[in-house]
Structure formats: C-alpha cells, structure tokens
Design a protein around this motif. Sequence first.
Motif, PDB file in Angstrom:
ATOM      1  N   UNK A 193      24.683 -14.546 -54.271  1.00 38.64           N
ATOM      2  CA  UNK A 193      24.895 -15.550 -55.317  1.00 38.64           C
ATOM      3  C   UNK A 193      26.216 -16.280 -55.106  1.00 38.64           C
ATOM      4  N   UNK A 194      27.281 -15.520 -54.740  1.00 39.53           N
ATOM      5  CA  UNK A 194      28.591 -16.141 -54.587  1.00 39.53           C
ATOM      6  C   UNK A 194      28.590 -17.146 -53.448  1.00 39.53           C
TER       7      UNK A 194
ATOM      8  N   UNK B 194      29.301 -21.129 -53.966  1.00 35.85           N
ATOM      9  CA  UNK B 194      30.410 -21.778 -53.261  1.00 35.85           C
ATOM     10  C   UNK B 194      29.935 -22.971 -52.438  1.00 35.85           C
ATOM     11  N   UNK B 195      28.690 -22.893 -51.943  1.00 34.87           N
ATOM     12  CA  UNK B 195      28.168 -23.960 -51.092  1.00 34.87           C
ATOM     13  C   UNK B 195      27.619 -25.124 -51.909  1.00 34.87           C
ATOM     14  N   UNK B 196      26.898 -24.785 -53.004  1.00 33.53           N
ATOM     15  CA  UNK B 196      26.159 -25.825 -53.736  1.00 33.53           C
ATOM     16  C   UNK B 196      26.667 -26.081 -55.147  1.00 33.53           C
ATOM     17  N   UNK B 197      27.572 -25.245 -55.653  1.00 35.34           N
ATOM     18  CA  UNK B 197      28.139 -25.473 -56.973  1.00 35.34           C
ATOM     19  C   UNK B 197      27.197 -25.171 -58.113  1.00 35.34           C
ATOM     20  N   UNK B 198      26.168 -24.380 -57.869  1.00 36.19           N
ATOM     21  CA  UNK B 198      25.207 -24.011 -58.913  1.00 36.19           C
ATOM     22  C   UNK B 198      24.615 -22.653 -58.613  1.00 36.19           C
TER      23      UNK B 198
ATOM     24  N   UNK C  60      18.386 -13.225 -52.042  1.00 38.00           N
ATOM     25  CA  UNK C  60      17.943 -12.195 -51.113  1.00 38.00           C
ATOM     26  C   UNK C  60      18.854 -10.977 -51.171  1.00 38.00           C
ATOM     27  N   UNK C  61      20.139 -11.211 -51.360  1.00 37.70           N
ATOM     28  CA  UNK C  61      21.125 -10.126 -51.327  1.00 37.70           C
ATOM     29  C   UNK C  61      21.880 -10.052 -52.647  1.00 37.70           C
TER      30      UNK C  61
ATOM     31  N   UNK D 171      25.043 -11.042 -45.398  1.00 36.96           N
ATOM     32  CA  UNK D 171      24.657 -12.432 -45.146  1.00 36.96           C
ATOM     33  C   UNK D 171      23.427 -12.467 -44.240  1.00 36.96           C
ATOM     34  N   UNK D 172      22.366 -11.821 -44.679  1.00 36.49           N
ATOM     35  CA  UNK D 172      21.145 -11.751 -43.869  1.00 36.49           C
ATOM     36  C   UNK D 172      20.641 -13.140 -43.558  1.00 36.49           C
ATOM     37  N   UNK D 173      20.212 -13.324 -42.319  1.00 34.76           N
ATOM     38  CA  UNK D 173      19.705 -14.618 -41.893  1.00 34.76           C
ATOM     39  C   UNK D 173      18.372 -14.419 -41.204  1.00 34.76           C
ATOM     40  N   UNK D 174      17.569 -15.472 -41.221  1.00 33.95           N
ATOM     41  CA  UNK D 174      16.342 -15.442 -40.446  1.00 33.95           C
ATOM     42  C   UNK D 174      16.693 -15.496 -38.968  1.00 33.95           C
TER      43      UNK D 174
END
Length: 555
Positions: free
Chosen positions: A5-6, A10-14, A20-21, A43-46
């Motif tokens: 969530x954090x 921080x990236x999108x401001x919402x 996922x985590x 920071x799981x990624x595809x």
Amino acid sequence: ALGREVDYFNEYGGTADLYLMESDADTMLNAVSGTSTIGGSPNSKLDNTAETLVLFYWNGSSAKVQDVDYLIWGNASCATDKSGAGTYLNDTPVAGQSLLPVHLDGEKLIRLSETEGSETTTGGNGITGHDETSEALASTWDVVDLASTRPEISDISFEPAAPTDLDSLWISATVTDEVGGLSVECVYTFDGVQTATDMNPLNAGADDYACMILPLGEAGTFTYYIRAENNLGLKDSTLASSKEITVYTESQNIAYLRDNFDDLAETTVSITATVTVEMGKINTYASYVQDDGGRGIYIFGSGMSGFARGTVVEITGTLSEYNGSLQIKDVTASSVGSATLPTIPELTCKQLNNNYMFYEGTLVTVHGQITDRADGIGGGSNITIDDGTSSVTLRVWDSTNLLSDFTADSLLQTGNLVEVSGIGGFYASAAQLMPAYAADVTAWTDGTAGTGNISLTVAPYPFVPQLGEIINYSYEFPDEARVIIRMYDASGRYVTTLTDEYHGMSWTYEASWNGRDELNRLLSPGTYLMHMEVIERSTGRVTRLAQPVVIAVKK
C-alpha cells in the motif's frame, strides 16, 4: 496494486482496492488455499521471462470463477487448462495456447487493439462466454518501451449544440501521444451508414484535431466516436456519443407567425419577445408582446401572470385565431431578462386605418387632435383622435385605470393635441388603438408656435443633390389646418409629397428637401415648383402658395 500500500500511495498519491503484499483485509488471497503463492519479497513482481496473469471474477460463494482475461508469456510452464476440473468447460489445451512475446527490463506488454482478435467467443469459461485461453496473444499484444503509451483522447467538442439538417458539423478533440506518427479518425453512423473521416491537426505541432462533416440533409440520429493510433499500433478510442439532427425551421419571430398563419394554425410555436402590455390591463387573461421585428401579438392565458412591461419572455403555446385576432394560447412562459420596449412604429391615422390587420396586436404611436370623447361605453371610453389624414378611435378600457390618472385624463379631452401609444386593434371593421398606460399619453408639440398666418419660404439659392446638398424651407399655417406640400417639375408633373398632415394649432416648421422624387431617384437639373396647400377645417377655406426651387448642374 501488485505490491504494498505504501509503495502504491507514494507512486500514485491514492489508495487501491486490493494489494498483493499487505496483511489486512485488503490483501489479495493466495491462488491456492493454504499455499503461499504470492512470494516472499515485499516488492513482488511478475517475472519477465515466464509468467501467467489471470484476471477473473468470483461472486464469493460459487464453486468456480469466471475468466475476464488470461495472459501468458515466455513459455507454457505457468499455463492453465481447467478442462475436466469440476464443472468448468474445456479450455484451450496448453500446447495450443498462444504466448505473449518476452519483454525485458524497461519494456512492457501492451494490447494492440480493443478487440481480442480471433478468440473463441462461445463455449468458454469467460465471464462473457469466451474461451479466454484461446486468444492469439502473439498477434494481439506487442512489446514496447516502458515510456510508450497509447494515445489519449480528451476534450471532445461537437458544434453546433443543436444541429439541424442544414448545419455543417464540427467535431474536435485533444489527442496526446508520446510516440508519434499519430492517425486520428472520427467514425460516425447516420441513416444506417458508417463512415470514417480523418481528423486533422488544427495547428502544426498542436494536440488539437478536428473534422467538418457537411450538412446531412435530413433528420435522424448521428452516432460518432473518435479513434487514434500511433506508429507503434497503439490505439485509443472514445465511447460512442449521439446527437439528434432536426429539420431546420425558420426563426419563429412574430412576423413569421403572422405571415405563415395558414400553415402554423393550431400548432405549437415558440417566440422570445418583450411584454408591451402586461396581463390584466386590457383583459383579465390578455397580455401583448412585441419583438425587434416590429410586430406584436396577443397572448392569452395565466402563464403570463406577473410579467411586467419590459420583461423579455420565452413563450411556448398554440397559435390560433379568435374573432379575427391572432393569438398564442395555452402558454408557458419564462423570463429571460428585461429590456427597453422595441422600436414603436409611428403612423398617421390613415396608415393605421388602411392597415389595421397588419398592426393588430402591435404597439404603435399616432398623434393628432382629440375631436370627440364618450365615456361609459361597454366598460371603457371611446375617444376620437384626428391628425388631418383620418381619424381613429382610442379605446380606453376601464381595466387600465388610465383615465384615473389626472394628467392622462386631462390630455384626452376634446381640443387637445396629443401623442398616444397603444395596441392596434379593430372593431366593426374599423381600426382602434388601445392605450394601457398613462405614460403613453403625452402632449404633442411639433415645431414652434405660429402667428396664425400662412407662408412658405425657400432658401434663395440653387443646390446640387448629386453632391449631397439639400435645400432648406420653412412654412407656417393657422389653427386646425391640413397642410400639403408637394413638388412639381416645370411642366406641372408631380414629383413627390413632402408633407401631408393635419395640425390643430398654428405652427412654424423648418424642413429640407434632398432633390429626390418619390422613388428616391435624383432629379435632373432644372427649375421645380414647391406647392403648399392649406385647408382650414373651421372655415373650409383653401390657400395655395408656391415657390421656385432650382437644381443646379454639377461642375
């Protein structure tokens, strides 16, 4: 959010709906109950090399889910085939599933069109019945630079807002794109035919695109959307919008309604006009309005209640006829502001008598001498005004309370010279004028007081009308006299009439002539005769005077 969530905030401001985590109720569930399928990294990624991504819908209680989209890339190691599992229908076998191309860091996968290509549309486990595992992913998706984006379409404009079959249509939009090589089209459907037309940039290097569609020539529903594509094949399109195309009708001003009454009788009409006589002044439910076209009309109905003189109103009602008078009845009306009264036509009594049907319902002005008055006649007073050309009855209804005003009542006494504005009407095939306000009755003075003599004086010099010159003259007459001044050429042929009016009091006038005939044509050089005839009403005596006028040659 495929992370914490954090990080998303921080990236999108919402905040996102699911993460996922996380560890709270907003965390996504594992794909297999009791088994960690999410991974241990915060920071799981595809995986770029080989991965499967499935978007599905579950109602919270059903034994199975419904596919919304199914993506697989790199290799089939993570492919899914639900065939034979529970009540699922058959998926496409793993060996037959198409793979998305592999992408590297700094790249991303993007769908090339809004459709899913040749995907099987029936007998599948998809939410719409599609077999989501059958999409030819290798042809419907592509790898692009991470900075590459689809075109974005915004600020769509359609003009005119209320189009008719005779209007050209102007459609514009803002289309932004970071890639280049942009192609923008407007796709529209009208009368069952779909057409795509290019939208061109309005200015070089700008993001604004537009197209003009020529008049469609008939009424119907016009449906359109805008689509854009860049040179990577990335596309965007808008949702379809629609506009109703109506048949053009000429502006319905009052003159138009009157001139086309035979075609418009008992139909619904709409006008915008200014109140000249408010409801209740002349009749309980009667009011009158007039527009800038110089014509007025009778409005019948309580929908006009509360609109004072000078209020500009939008009126809709039924155009009809009542006892020979045109009216709009069953009206709805709304105020759109206020204004000074439209220009009021100034008429002689003869003009009003000869054209009373034309001026019926219209606020007009006459002036002359009051020659007769009879009160208490059918709920009002009949007052005769005479300007020497003819006489007209002023019908003053008691409901106007006009004669309760001391000044107006005093002016409308026999022998007085007055100017009166009122609504044109008729009774027994004769013109009437219906004043409704005391302010519309004023003393009439024109010129300067005379001595009772008769004279005609013309400036003693030639003039050249071709150069815009005029000739000045003055004349005087006694009380209660009709004055006619006409121009004749040297052979006695009639040229034009300069004045023909009745005057109750002796006056001296100053006027000018421009050297033109009654058709406004410039006259040839030569000598002309200004002829004045004065007819004294009290004695019947006729006096005639004449003066020469010389039109000179332009040098």
